[in-house]
Design a protein around this motif. Structure first.
Motif, PDB file in Angstrom:
ATOM      1  N   ARG A 253       0.009  -6.841  -4.650  1.00 55.82           N
ATOM      2  CA  ARG A 253      -0.458  -7.859  -3.707  1.00 55.82           C
ATOM      3  C   ARG A 253      -0.495  -9.216  -4.394  1.00 55.82           C
ATOM      4  O   ARG A 253      -0.895  -9.312  -5.561  1.00 55.82           O
ATOM      5  CB  ARG A 253      -1.843  -7.486  -3.159  1.00 55.82           C
TER       6      ARG A 253
ATOM      7  N   GLN B 105      -3.259   2.960  -5.801  1.00 61.78           N
ATOM      8  CA  GLN B 105      -4.006   3.539  -4.681  1.00 61.78           C
ATOM      9  C   GLN B 105      -3.948   5.051  -4.724  1.00 61.78           C
ATOM     10  O   GLN B 105      -2.933   5.641  -5.090  1.00 61.78           O
ATOM     11  CB  GLN B 105      -3.405   3.070  -3.352  1.00 61.78           C
TER      12      GLN B 105
ATOM     13  N   HIS C  34       0.854  -1.203   0.000  1.00 60.28           N
ATOM     14  CA  HIS C  34       0.000   0.000   0.000  1.00 60.28           C
ATOM     15  C   HIS C  34       0.884   1.246   0.000  1.00 60.28           C
ATOM     16  O   HIS C  34       2.052   1.194   0.360  1.00 60.28           O
ATOM     17  CB  HIS C  34      -0.977   0.010   1.184  1.00 60.28           C
TER      18      HIS C  34
ATOM     19  N   ALA D 205      -6.272  10.190   7.463  1.00 59.12           N
ATOM     20  CA  ALA D 205      -5.920   9.713   6.122  1.00 59.12           C
ATOM     21  C   ALA D 205      -7.047   8.904   5.516  1.00 59.12           C
ATOM     22  O   ALA D 205      -7.888   8.353   6.227  1.00 59.12           O
ATOM     23  CB  ALA D 205      -4.658   8.857   6.197  1.00 59.12           C
TER      24      ALA D 205
ATOM     25  N   PRO E 137      -9.201  -3.178   0.773  1.00 59.13           N
ATOM     26  CA  PRO E 137      -7.942  -2.737   1.369  1.00 59.13           C
ATOM     27  C   PRO E 137      -7.557  -3.655   2.527  1.00 59.13           C
ATOM     28  O   PRO E 137      -8.418  -4.171   3.220  1.00 59.13           O
ATOM     29  CB  PRO E 137      -8.281  -1.340   1.864  1.00 59.13           C
ATOM     30  N   ILE E 138      -6.263  -3.839   2.681  1.00 59.18           N
ATOM     31  CA  ILE E 138      -5.823  -4.809   3.690  1.00 59.18           C
ATOM     32  C   ILE E 138      -6.202  -4.371   5.093  1.00 59.18           C
ATOM     33  O   ILE E 138      -6.350  -3.188   5.372  1.00 59.18           O
ATOM     34  CB  ILE E 138      -4.296  -5.046   3.666  1.00 59.18           C
TER      35      ILE E 138
ATOM     36  N   THR F 124       0.588   3.622   1.874  1.00 61.87           N
ATOM     37  CA  THR F 124       0.735   4.101   3.252  1.00 61.87           C
ATOM     38  C   THR F 124       2.170   3.881   3.749  1.00 61.87           C
ATOM     39  O   THR F 124       2.621   4.542   4.692  1.00 61.87           O
ATOM     40  CB  THR F 124      -0.312   3.427   4.166  1.00 61.87           C
TER      41      THR F 124
ATOM     42  N   TYR G 146      -3.265   0.258  11.795  1.00 62.26           N
ATOM     43  CA  TYR G 146      -2.578   1.544  12.043  1.00 62.26           C
ATOM     44  C   TYR G 146      -3.505   2.716  12.248  1.00 62.26           C
ATOM     45  O   TYR G 146      -3.051   3.835  12.447  1.00 62.26           O
ATOM     46  CB  TYR G 146      -1.608   1.836  10.887  1.00 62.26           C
TER      47      TYR G 146
ATOM     48  N   ASN H 228     -11.633   3.771   2.207  1.00 63.48           N
ATOM     49  CA  ASN H 228     -11.234   3.357   3.550  1.00 63.48           C
ATOM     50  C   ASN H 228     -10.511   4.546   4.180  1.00 63.48           C
ATOM     51  O   ASN H 228      -9.917   5.354   3.469  1.00 63.48           O
ATOM     52  CB  ASN H 228     -10.318   2.131   3.411  1.00 63.48           C
ATOM     53  N   SER H 229     -10.587   4.660   5.505  1.00 62.32           N
ATOM     54  CA  SER H 229      -9.977   5.846   6.115  1.00 62.32           C
ATOM     55  C   SER H 229      -9.713   5.623   7.600  1.00 62.32           C
ATOM     56  O   SER H 229     -10.092   4.589   8.153  1.00 62.32           O
ATOM     57  CB  SER H 229     -10.928   7.030   5.970  1.00 62.32           C
ATOM     58  N   GLY H 230      -9.094   6.613   8.217  1.00 63.73           N
ATOM     59  CA  GLY H 230      -8.906   6.520   9.660  1.00 63.73           C
ATOM     60  C   GLY H 230      -7.970   7.589  10.199  1.00 63.73           C
ATOM     61  O   GLY H 230      -7.443   8.406   9.450  1.00 63.73           O
TER      62      GLY H 230
ATOM     63  N   ASN I 209      -8.215  -1.087  10.747  1.00 63.19           N
ATOM     64  CA  ASN I 209      -6.884  -1.157  10.157  1.00 63.19           C
ATOM     65  C   ASN I 209      -5.916  -1.202  11.340  1.00 63.19           C
ATOM     66  O   ASN I 209      -6.161  -0.537  12.350  1.00 63.19           O
ATOM     67  CB  ASN I 209      -6.559   0.108   9.351  1.00 63.19           C
TER      68      ASN I 209
ATOM     69  N   GLU J  45      -4.293   8.150  -2.147  1.00 62.98           N
ATOM     70  CA  GLU J  45      -4.247   8.317  -0.689  1.00 62.98           C
ATOM     71  C   GLU J  45      -4.064   9.779  -0.308  1.00 62.98           C
ATOM     72  O   GLU J  45      -3.255  10.490  -0.899  1.00 62.98           O
ATOM     73  CB  GLU J  45      -3.084   7.476  -0.135  1.00 62.98           C
TER      74      GLU J  45
HETATM   75  N1  PHE Z   1      -3.664   1.716   3.423  1.00 57.53           N
HETATM   76  C1  PHE Z   1      -5.060   1.401   3.360  1.00 57.53           C
HETATM   77  C2  PHE Z   1      -5.268   0.300   2.330  1.00 57.53           C
HETATM   78  O1  PHE Z   1      -4.348  -0.243   1.829  1.00 57.53           O
HETATM   79  C3  PHE Z   1      -5.912   2.566   3.030  1.00 57.53           C
HETATM   80  C4  PHE Z   1      -5.883   3.566   4.127  1.00 57.53           C
HETATM   81  C5  PHE Z   1      -5.124   4.686   3.981  1.00 57.53           C
HETATM   82  C6  PHE Z   1      -6.620   3.380   5.288  1.00 57.53           C
HETATM   83  C7  PHE Z   1      -5.067   5.609   4.968  1.00 57.53           C
HETATM   84  C8  PHE Z   1      -6.585   4.322   6.287  1.00 57.53           C
HETATM   85  C9  PHE Z   1      -5.822   5.423   6.143  1.00 57.53           C
HETATM   86  O2  PHE Z   1      -6.374   0.010   2.007  1.00 57.53           O
END
Ligand code: PHE
Length: 517
Positions: free
Chosen positions: A357, A371, A326, A455, A515-516, A328, A411, A433-435, A409, A373
């Motif tokens: 992946r 992705q 990812h 993010a 997303p993972i 990230t 993180y 997806n977010s957080g 997630n 982001e």
């Molecule tokens: N990295 C996550 C994914 O691979 C996406 C994500 C990014 C989630 C930033 C939260 C914050 O799906």
């Protein structure tokens, strides 16, 4: 008639008459007319040899429509009707006239009655005058022969009746040029080695360069649809004041891809079946010393109010090189650099790039995808800020009225999946997806305790496939891609409709794995 023959005839006419006043009157020896465009071609070629000079003459020419031609040949409907009715008191039965003339009888009868040329006698029609004149037919013949009519009123009337119309035509007036002659010398297009050897070049006339000629379209590059959609997303981020992260390195260490993101080493995503690990070189050990220690510590023992994972964290695991799973991985590295500034400054970063992946490839999944982001770091950001940013971002894509669902997630905490209501499907579909990044991730990186980082992420393939109407991902990426599709696909403009389409995609294709977690 070859082009050269035509040219010779033009030259001959010029020789005999001194000039051609208007090529509309120009005919070949046998009297046939030549299309003005063909004449133009011949003139241009003669002009380049300076054998003639010409000027364009624009004029209007009247011509007959199909119906006009018919009338000029067989007479106007009312006259045809009149002529079909025999002289004498008997006349003709209406039904018989109808049978003989069909449609012409209908239109012609009306006019003939109006002109008082005919009258009824029971079920029969009889002549009411001795003879009639077919003025319409005569007028049409004048137009056919001269391209006009001396009486403007007649032209107006016949045009209204859709029997004739006018068109613009260009003809030419031609004069002799400086190098006028009756024969056309062949011109050489190339100066050859042989001509130079033999001295023949001295006697040659060479064809002039035509600097106005349209050249061959140079073979150029073409942007792949993914790059076009990517550009639209980039512009949205730029409009919102984000800067682009450097994502040009596909190989990352497990450390930046997982460990620095507080993803435990026994997490299933770190398995060979989900991640591509490198064989050669298989590892790296260039990490910031301090950070390595802090990450090990937070995983093993926790801290800052967290109990950690309580397992034996191994540096060898973090050293493993992989194809980033990812983007990230780049965000974590960027945040580390942000934390190294003497004084914290807020930051808004984005990236749009490839991730990999180890998936089973099928119609909607490849082992790689892109992705999108967005990452925002500032003091005291809240979940409300994250929601606000995403609302703004998706609104620019044309997606309004989004909703959030708690998710997980390693993180981020809290984490939210982003949903949008699809009118057509009558249901909520996932679009991202977010957080908020966890303190267990941010504090080891060295960010101040009051700095929060929000993010979100989504895939680039999904909107691209919708936008370009591609439903098998292998037609978008890989060796089966049709190059013609890449050469001819249109530019991408994300609009309101795009948003609607994006929302509705889930039922059709899901090119991107979830997303993972
Ligand atoms: N990295 C996550 C994914 O691979 C996406 C994500 C990014 C989630 C930033 C939260 C914050 O799906």
């Amino acid at each position: 008639m070859s082009l050269e023959n035509l040219q010779l005839q033009i030259l001959k006419t010029l020789d005999a008459q001194g000039e051609i006043l208007d090529t509309k009157d120009f005919t070949l020896e046998d009297g046939t007319q030549v299309d003005q465009l063909v004449i133009l071609g011949a003139l241009n070629s003669l002009l380049s040899r300076e054998m003639v000079e010409y000027q364009s003459l624009d004029s209007e020419v009247w011509y007959l429509t199909e119906e006009g031609k018919e009338i000029s040949a067989s007479g106007s409907h009312e006259v045809v009707v009149f002529n079909t009715i025999p002289e004498g008191p008997e006349g003709i039965a209406i039904s018989e006239l109808q049978a003989k003339l069909g449609n012409v009888a209908k239109i012609g009868q009306g006019k003939a009655f109006k002109n008082k040329w005919i009258k009824k006698n029971g079920a029969n029609l009889v002549r009411a005058v001795e003879k009639v004149e077919d003025q319409t037919k005569e007028d049409l013949i004048v137009i056919q022969e001269t391209g006009s009519h001396p009486n403007a009123e007649v032209l107006k009337d016949l045009k209204r009746r859709k029997l004739c119309d006018k068109q613009k035509v260009t003809t030419y007036s031609v004069k002799k040029g400086a190098k006028f002659a009756l024969t056309i010398q062949k011109q050489a297009t190339e100066l050859t080695y042989e001509m130079m050897q033999s001295g023949e070049w001295k006697n040659q006339t060479f064809k002039k360069y035509n600097f106005d000629a349209v050249g061959i379209t140079p073979p150029g590059g073409h942007l792949h649809p993914l790059l076009k959609v990517r550009e639209e997303f980039r512009q949205i981020f730029f409009e919102m004041g984000f800067t682009e992260m450097p994502t040009n390195k596909f190989v990352e260490s497990s450390f930046w891809n997982f460990d620095a993101l507080f993803q435990p080493q026994q997490h299933p995503a770190r398995d060979m079946h989900d991640t591509f690990f490198l064989k050669d070189p298989a590892t790296t050990n260039s990490f910031p010393e301090e950070l390595l220690k802090k990450v090990k510590d937070i995983h093993t023992n926790g801290g800052h109010g967290s109990i950690g994972y309580g397992y034996d964290w191994k540096e060898e695991e973090a050293q493993k090189l992989l194809l980033r799973t990812h983007t990230t991985a780049v965000s974590s590295n960027m945040l580390y650099h942000l934390a190294q500034q003497p004084k914290f400054t807020p930051a808004k970063y984005f990236s749009i790039d490839r991730v990999f992946r180890n998936e089973t490839v099928d119609a909607t999944h490849l082992a790689e995808f892109h992705q999108v982001e967005g990452v925002v770091a500032d003091k005291n950001l809240t979940l409300g800020d994250l929601i606000g940013f995403m609302e703004e971002f998706f609104k620019k894509l044309g997606v309004e009225n989004i909703r959030f669902k708690p998710a997980f997630n390693p993180y981020t905490e809290p984490s939210m999946e982003v949903f949008s209501y699809h009118e057509g499907l009558q249901k909520w579909v996932e679009i991202g997806n977010s957080g908020m990044f966890r303190p267990e991730m941010l504090l080891p990186l060295g960010l101040d305790p009051d700095v929060r980082v929000i993010a979100w992420g989504l895939s680039l393939e999904r909107p691209t496939m919708i936008k370009y109407d591609i439903d098998n991902i292998r037609e978008l990426l890989g060796h089966k891609v049709d190059l013609a599709m890449i050469k001819t696909n249109p530019v991408c403009r994300l609009d309101k409709k795009m948003g609607k389409e994006l929302e509705g995609e889930e039922s059709k294709a899901e090119p991107v794995p979830n997303p993972i977690h």
